[in-house]
Design a protein around this motif. Structure first.
Motif, PDB file in Angstrom:
ATOM      1  N   LEU A 123       7.995  -1.691   0.223  1.00  0.00           N
ATOM      2  CA  LEU A 123       8.652  -0.381   0.239  1.00  0.00           C
ATOM      3  C   LEU A 123       8.903   0.123   1.670  1.00  0.00           C
ATOM      4  CD1 LEU A 123       6.806   1.433  -2.709  1.00  0.00           C
ATOM      5  CD2 LEU A 123       9.165   0.579  -2.686  1.00  0.00           C
ATOM      6  N   HIS A 124       8.575  -0.695   2.657  1.00  0.00           N
ATOM      7  CA  HIS A 124       8.774  -0.318   4.062  1.00  0.00           C
ATOM      8  C   HIS A 124       8.125   1.039   4.336  1.00  0.00           C
ATOM      9  CE1 HIS A 124      11.600  -3.624   3.881  1.00  0.00           C
ATOM     10  NE2 HIS A 124      12.262  -2.994   2.919  1.00  0.00           N
ATOM     11  N   VAL A 125       6.851   1.130   4.007  1.00  0.00           N
ATOM     12  CA  VAL A 125       6.130   2.406   4.151  1.00  0.00           C
ATOM     13  C   VAL A 125       5.837   2.664   5.629  1.00  0.00           C
ATOM     14  CG1 VAL A 125       4.033   3.672   3.522  1.00  0.00           C
ATOM     15  CG2 VAL A 125       5.075   2.089   1.875  1.00  0.00           C
ATOM     16  N   ASN A 183      13.842   5.305   0.573  1.00  0.00           N
ATOM     17  CA  ASN A 183      13.420   5.596   1.929  1.00  0.00           C
ATOM     18  C   ASN A 183      12.175   6.483   1.842  1.00  0.00           C
ATOM     19  OD1 ASN A 183      13.182   5.991   4.649  1.00  0.00           O
ATOM     20  ND2 ASN A 183      14.840   7.501   4.773  1.00  0.00           N
ATOM     21  N   VAL A 184      11.013   5.859   2.014  1.00  0.00           N
ATOM     22  CA  VAL A 184       9.746   6.582   1.834  1.00  0.00           C
ATOM     23  C   VAL A 184       9.697   7.836   2.706  1.00  0.00           C
ATOM     24  CG1 VAL A 184       7.232   6.424   2.135  1.00  0.00           C
ATOM     25  CG2 VAL A 184       8.486   4.526   1.080  1.00  0.00           C
ATOM     26  N   ALA A 185      10.272   7.741   3.894  1.00  0.00           N
ATOM     27  CA  ALA A 185      10.217   8.877   4.823  1.00  0.00           C
ATOM     28  C   ALA A 185      10.937  10.117   4.292  1.00  0.00           C
ATOM     29  CB  ALA A 185      10.792   8.471   6.180  1.00  0.00           C
ATOM     30  N   ASP A 186      11.772   9.949   3.255  1.00  0.00           N
ATOM     31  CA  ASP A 186      12.419  11.110   2.628  1.00  0.00           C
ATOM     32  C   ASP A 186      11.423  11.981   1.855  1.00  0.00           C
ATOM     33  OD1 ASP A 186      14.903  10.372   3.511  1.00  0.00           O
ATOM     34  OD2 ASP A 186      15.571   9.502   1.599  1.00  0.00           O
ATOM     35  N   TYR A 187      10.264  11.412   1.559  1.00  0.00           N
ATOM     36  CA  TYR A 187       9.297  12.092   0.688  1.00  0.00           C
ATOM     37  C   TYR A 187       8.018  12.381   1.457  1.00  0.00           C
ATOM     38  CZ  TYR A 187      12.508  10.034  -2.646  1.00  0.00           C
ATOM     39  OH  TYR A 187      13.639   9.674  -3.315  1.00  0.00           O
ATOM     40  N   ASP A 188       7.294  13.384   0.989  1.00  0.00           N
ATOM     41  CA  ASP A 188       5.994  13.666   1.579  1.00  0.00           C
ATOM     42  C   ASP A 188       4.886  13.034   0.755  1.00  0.00           C
ATOM     43  OD1 ASP A 188       7.963  15.801   2.466  1.00  0.00           O
ATOM     44  OD2 ASP A 188       6.287  16.044   3.863  1.00  0.00           O
ATOM     45  N   LEU A 189       5.141  12.933  -0.543  1.00  0.00           N
ATOM     46  CA  LEU A 189       4.159  12.286  -1.427  1.00  0.00           C
ATOM     47  C   LEU A 189       4.907  11.645  -2.591  1.00  0.00           C
ATOM     48  CD1 LEU A 189       0.703  13.723  -2.395  1.00  0.00           C
ATOM     49  CD2 LEU A 189       2.071  12.517  -4.094  1.00  0.00           C
ATOM     50  N   GLY A 240      -4.331   1.757 -15.770  1.00  0.00           N
ATOM     51  CA  GLY A 240      -5.662   1.932 -15.187  1.00  0.00           C
ATOM     52  C   GLY A 240      -5.670   2.157 -13.699  1.00  0.00           C
ATOM     53  N   VAL A 241      -4.499   2.109 -13.058  1.00  0.00           N
ATOM     54  CA  VAL A 241      -4.450   2.397 -11.628  1.00  0.00           C
ATOM     55  C   VAL A 241      -3.162   3.165 -11.340  1.00  0.00           C
ATOM     56  CG1 VAL A 241      -3.402   0.156 -11.001  1.00  0.00           C
ATOM     57  CG2 VAL A 241      -4.710   1.418  -9.285  1.00  0.00           C
ATOM     58  N   THR A 242      -3.230   4.008 -10.327  1.00  0.00           N
ATOM     59  CA  THR A 242      -2.112   4.875  -9.954  1.00  0.00           C
ATOM     60  C   THR A 242      -1.860   4.726  -8.460  1.00  0.00           C
ATOM     61  OG1 THR A 242      -2.894   6.443 -11.609  1.00  0.00           O
ATOM     62  CG2 THR A 242      -1.278   7.275 -10.018  1.00  0.00           C
ATOM     63  N   LEU A 243      -0.613   4.490  -8.111  1.00  0.00           N
ATOM     64  CA  LEU A 243      -0.250   4.374  -6.699  1.00  0.00           C
ATOM     65  C   LEU A 243       0.082   5.752  -6.137  1.00  0.00           C
ATOM     66  CD1 LEU A 243       0.592   2.502  -4.267  1.00  0.00           C
ATOM     67  CD2 LEU A 243       2.899   2.529  -5.242  1.00  0.00           C
ATOM     68  N   VAL A 244      -0.472   6.057  -4.978  1.00  0.00           N
ATOM     69  CA  VAL A 244      -0.109   7.281  -4.263  1.00  0.00           C
ATOM     70  C   VAL A 244       0.254   6.894  -2.831  1.00  0.00           C
ATOM     71  CG1 VAL A 244      -0.914   9.510  -3.384  1.00  0.00           C
ATOM     72  CG2 VAL A 244      -1.580   8.770  -5.678  1.00  0.00           C
ATOM     73  N   ILE A 245       1.425   7.340  -2.391  1.00  0.00           N
ATOM     74  CA  ILE A 245       1.855   7.140  -0.999  1.00  0.00           C
ATOM     75  C   ILE A 245       2.017   8.532  -0.405  1.00  0.00           C
ATOM     76  CG2 ILE A 245       3.622   6.138   0.516  1.00  0.00           C
ATOM     77  CD1 ILE A 245       4.369   4.223  -1.780  1.00  0.00           C
ATOM     78  N   VAL A 246       1.186   8.854   0.546  1.00  0.00           N
ATOM     79  CA  VAL A 246       1.130  10.246   1.027  1.00  0.00           C
ATOM     80  C   VAL A 246       1.169  10.294   2.551  1.00  0.00           C
ATOM     81  CG1 VAL A 246      -1.411  10.206   0.756  1.00  0.00           C
ATOM     82  CG2 VAL A 246      -0.230  12.398   0.966  1.00  0.00           C
ATOM     83  N   SER A 306      -0.403   7.076   4.033  1.00  0.00           N
ATOM     84  CA  SER A 306      -1.479   6.301   3.426  1.00  0.00           C
ATOM     85  C   SER A 306      -1.015   5.757   2.079  1.00  0.00           C
ATOM     86  CB  SER A 306      -2.721   7.177   3.213  1.00  0.00           C
ATOM     87  OG  SER A 306      -3.257   7.565   4.460  1.00  0.00           O
ATOM     88  N   VAL A 307      -1.488   4.564   1.750  1.00  0.00           N
ATOM     89  CA  VAL A 307      -1.203   3.945   0.452  1.00  0.00           C
ATOM     90  C   VAL A 307      -2.521   3.873  -0.318  1.00  0.00           C
ATOM     91  CG1 VAL A 307      -0.506   1.802  -0.702  1.00  0.00           C
ATOM     92  CG2 VAL A 307       0.755   2.601   1.327  1.00  0.00           C
ATOM     93  N   LEU A 308      -2.586   4.578  -1.455  1.00  0.00           N
ATOM     94  CA  LEU A 308      -3.849   4.694  -2.187  1.00  0.00           C
ATOM     95  C   LEU A 308      -3.729   4.134  -3.598  1.00  0.00           C
ATOM     96  CD1 LEU A 308      -4.616   8.423  -1.265  1.00  0.00           C
ATOM     97  CD2 LEU A 308      -5.273   6.362   0.003  1.00  0.00           C
ATOM     98  N   PHE A 309      -4.820   3.544  -4.076  1.00  0.00           N
ATOM     99  CA  PHE A 309      -4.905   3.099  -5.465  1.00  0.00           C
ATOM    100  C   PHE A 309      -5.975   3.943  -6.151  1.00  0.00           C
ATOM    101  CE2 PHE A 309      -3.511  -0.543  -2.944  1.00  0.00           C
ATOM    102  CZ  PHE A 309      -2.304  -0.816  -3.578  1.00  0.00           C
ATOM    103  N   LEU A 310      -5.533   4.846  -7.024  1.00  0.00           N
ATOM    104  CA  LEU A 310      -6.457   5.802  -7.638  1.00  0.00           C
ATOM    105  C   LEU A 310      -6.526   5.595  -9.147  1.00  0.00           C
ATOM    106  CD1 LEU A 310      -5.409   9.009  -5.636  1.00  0.00           C
ATOM    107  CD2 LEU A 310      -7.075   7.248  -5.035  1.00  0.00           C
TER     108      LEU A 310
END
Lengths: 355, 355
Positions: free
Chosen positions: B59-61, B178-184, B197-203, B66-70
């Protein structure tokens, strides 16, 4: 052949791994993997129903309790318990028997007043405090029944006269309990119930809404109870494997039978620790856990040498937690007496070689 | 041979199921099942590191995210987003494009003021509202990029001038963003990333602590970021299978390549819907989703007959959501063009038989 003494996630029965592996290819003659079926399919709904029924049967859960399969681990329960049970401005009583008990109290203190009724932190949590009193105006009393890191366990529920919440993450399903003694029981699955990713909550229905707080739906026990643990997409595979493991436990004869095995396993290992001059138990003898058996040696050199030998003998996961040092053998339900014997034999081999 | 058009949990590649099944017996030459290894083992830590690296690469983060698995699914994010981003007494702006968007807004309203900037509920969410304005004093703007139930999708991020949060549960990794377009960005895994069972969060890291609220640690993005998604025991298997699926996507050529395939798959099916006189798309043509393709027939009798034929042809999970009726074909990354062709062939077969 590996003997897995890991503290969690941890050993489950080989039969469970076999069936769990097969279901990833094809589940229950559906032509689909368990990982791709809808959680709303009849086939998966049946898994959740059976898992709940097995918990109810194995633990003799009274009808006025809900059995829930949630996400987030015990750590999420540290927050959900006060959100659901502690009124704004109210007080909760916590017993401090280790890092996890202490974390539970700390999280509750973000939501209200917490009174630590007793602590064994003065001796690095090697014992269970006795003779403490609990404020009668507290909304609930919280304790941790088994302290994985320190190898202590509380077998008798403290008589406190107020609603009682217990974190049974590391000893649920290992021994007979009277569910009616508790108002809420929670347990991360990844010791005796199943793999990581699901948390068991057993809660008395009359507690629903007790805190009077506005709680996000996902953190409200009642919402999960109403939806039969399907308020949102559940952790499908973790629940499925837990169900397989609960079936295995039932086929073995249930909690009553496994408790007797667990008593023998723990006694066999403690006997060797007490007999063998190279090893020393760390927990107060009366408070010794059946699930996590902690012991040390006289010098770091001996410990390094024994760890090496243990590795050669296929013993996995016996290094102690850094806050205790030495060794920790976790002897959960699925660990067989032959693994205990392998560890005891290795301890004797070390004694022979060294003396 | 089954063609799985289920809306989620849903199809993943066969190769992923094979490797995921094998790891339940033995993981990575450890002599242990993936279900029994410690989450603190080197082997599993490597899985989390690789999963995060793959998300970043695919995703070219940018580095400042941060990339989280929650755990807890998108529904838990409905609560965690305002807990972390909405100050006490503050306001948040929500776009209402369906039941899930509406639930997200409802949960936020338990924690602060919510302004619904626009809604398409007047036409059962068959279109995406345009030309709305967003209050500049809102803490953030929230929208749902793909509306699984109604078959609509927002491909261009609305230009709103305030921090933007997006629920991408059902289209993450299906198209270039474009990840930079978003804050979360958040997404339940069980569509294009992995099993339930898992959730991706990019913040964006600068959002940490923005709400000024006292948040239980388990609901604090920063705590998970600091711990590398290992604040507490993670959902080991769900992360592992996601990692395998991310590897598969990378080997295919990444998001850029799969997006082109997804365009072709969706176009093939929409073309047949528009051509075949027995079927009619339900979503506004300009707002049609590439992931969930919804269509109906003229009568309940026809729909029952087609559902029957589809079943005979091995097409699974195409029944529409009850709030739309008819059919929904979910065409996620792992669904092949041959499954699309099987559905189109069945639609043509129905046409031949019936006319």
């Amino acid at each position: 052949m590996k003997h897995n003494f890991g503290a969690g996630p941890c050993i489950l029965p080989k039969e469970v791994f076999q069936e769990a592996s097969q279901a990833v290819i094809e589940f229950n003659n559906t032509g689909l993997s368990i990982l791709e079926i809808s959680h709303r399919s009849k086939e998966f709904e049946q898994v959740v129903i059976e898992a709940e029924a097995l918990v109810r049967e194995l633990l003799h859960v009274p009808e006025n309790y809900s059995v829930l399969f949630l996400q987030g681990g015990a750590s999420q329960q540290f927050a959900m318990v006060p959100m659901n049970l502690l009124p704004e401005g109210g007080k909760a009583a916590y017993l401090d028997t280790g890092v996890w008990a202490s974390k539970a109290a700390k999280e509750a203190s973000k939501l209200g007043n917490v009174e630590i009724v007793a602590s064994s932190s003065d001796k690095n949590y090697t014992y269970i405090p006795q003779g403490f009193s609990v404020p009668s105006d507290a909304a609930y009393f919280h304790f941790t029944s088994n302290n994985t890191i320190y190898g202590t366990e509380i077998f008798e529920k403290p008589a406190v006269g107020i609603p009682t919440v217990v974190d049974m993450s590391s000893d649920i399903l290992s021994r007979v309990i009277n569910v009616a003694d508790y108002d809420l029981i929670y347990a991360g699955a990844q010791k005796n119930m199943g793999p990581a990713g699901v948390t068991l909550v057993i809660v008395k229905n009359e507690l629903f809404g007790k805190s009077g707080r506005t709680v996000p739906t996902i953190f409200d026990y009642q919402a999960h109870a109403k939806a039969g643990s399907m308020y949102n997409t559940p952790p499908v595979y973790s629940i499925y494997v837990s169900m397989l493991n609960l079936r295995w436990l039932k086929a073995k004869g249930g909690v009553e039978v496994i408790e007797q095995e667990n008593i023998i396993k723990a006694r066999t290992l403690y006997d060797e620790i007490d007999r063998n001059p190279f090893f020393k138990g760390t927990a107060n003898v009366e408070d010794r856990s059946r699930m996590n058996i902690t012991f040390v040696m006289d010098t770091p050199e001996q410990e390094a040498a024994f760890l090496n030998l243990a590795k050669e003998r296929g013993l996995v996961g016996i290094k102690g937690h850094r806050s205790v040092g030495g060794f920790r053998a976790s002897v959960y339900n699925a660990l067989t007496i032959s693994s205990i014997n392998a560890l005891v034999d290795t301890m004797r081999e070390f004694e022979e070689k060294t003396k």
